[in-house]
Scaffold this active site. Sequence first.
Site, PDB file in Angstrom:
ATOM      1  NE  ARG A   1      15.999  28.806  36.877  1.00 58.32           N
ATOM      2  CZ  ARG A   1      17.005  28.558  37.804  1.00 58.32           C
ATOM      3  NH1 ARG A   1      17.850  27.560  37.974  1.00 58.32           N
ATOM      4  NH2 ARG A   1      16.682  29.428  37.665  1.00 58.32           N
TER       5      ARG A   1
ATOM      6  CG  HIS B   1      15.961   0.490  39.586  1.00 52.29           C
ATOM      7  ND1 HIS B   1      16.665  -0.254  38.801  1.00 52.29           N
ATOM      8  CD2 HIS B   1      17.503   1.604  38.991  1.00 52.29           C
ATOM      9  CE1 HIS B   1      18.260   0.034  38.803  1.00 52.29           C
ATOM     10  NE2 HIS B   1      17.801   1.011  39.268  1.00 52.29           N
TER      11      HIS B   1
ATOM     12  N   GLY C   1      30.922  19.993  37.148  1.00 52.54           N
ATOM     13  CA  GLY C   1      31.759  19.601  38.201  1.00 52.54           C
ATOM     14  C   GLY C   1      30.637  18.766  38.965  1.00 52.54           C
TER      15      GLY C   1
ATOM     16  CG  ASN D   1      39.346  16.621  35.958  1.00 47.52           C
ATOM     17  OD1 ASN D   1      39.457  16.150  36.761  1.00 47.52           O
ATOM     18  ND2 ASN D   1      39.085  18.186  35.786  1.00 47.52           N
TER      19      ASN D   1
END
Length: 188
Positions: free
Chosen positions: A183, A118, A145, A88
């Site tokens: 989880r 990083h 989403g 999407n």
Amino acid sequence: MDSHERTQRERMLAGEPYLAGDPLLTRERLRAAELTKAYNDSPPGDPAARRRLLDELLGSFGEGSELRPPFYCDYGHQTYIGTNVFVNFGLVALDVATIRIGDDVQIGPYVQLLTPTHPLAPEERRSKWEAAKPIVVEENVWLGGGAIVCPGVTIGAGTVVGAGAVVVRDLPPRALAVGAPARVVRQI
């Protein structure tokens, strides 16, 4: 340069620390940015043109797959999308390391697949060294989403990741995972 010394690109592809400001890597990111812009600006009524752009940009883009713009990536050639995948709007695929998306995966809007790492020490970050770890999304996964998948994660086949989850470690097959950090709340 010593014949055994690796280029920054070779270091990046091997998952070793590298300097992202390297001129070759900068050109590769510019190429990806230009192709991504062309894809994001392409007319929705011309699926063949869109397909050609994705075939040029990505490592692979499987038959029957759909990727709705806008789409953003670092390199493109490090992202592999299987067959019958639905992505999407608004996918961010920071593909410094490989991102492999299996067949029949569904990806909700504004999902982020983030391979870069990083240094934690501020002095090392200031020197601009970075690295990356690959992401694997196995077949028939659903990423809700706004989910975020962090570097080095594998999501097992058939798993569902709830909207807004932050996946910081591997998830087993056929699980429902939610939350930040994600989880497993039950098996499917």
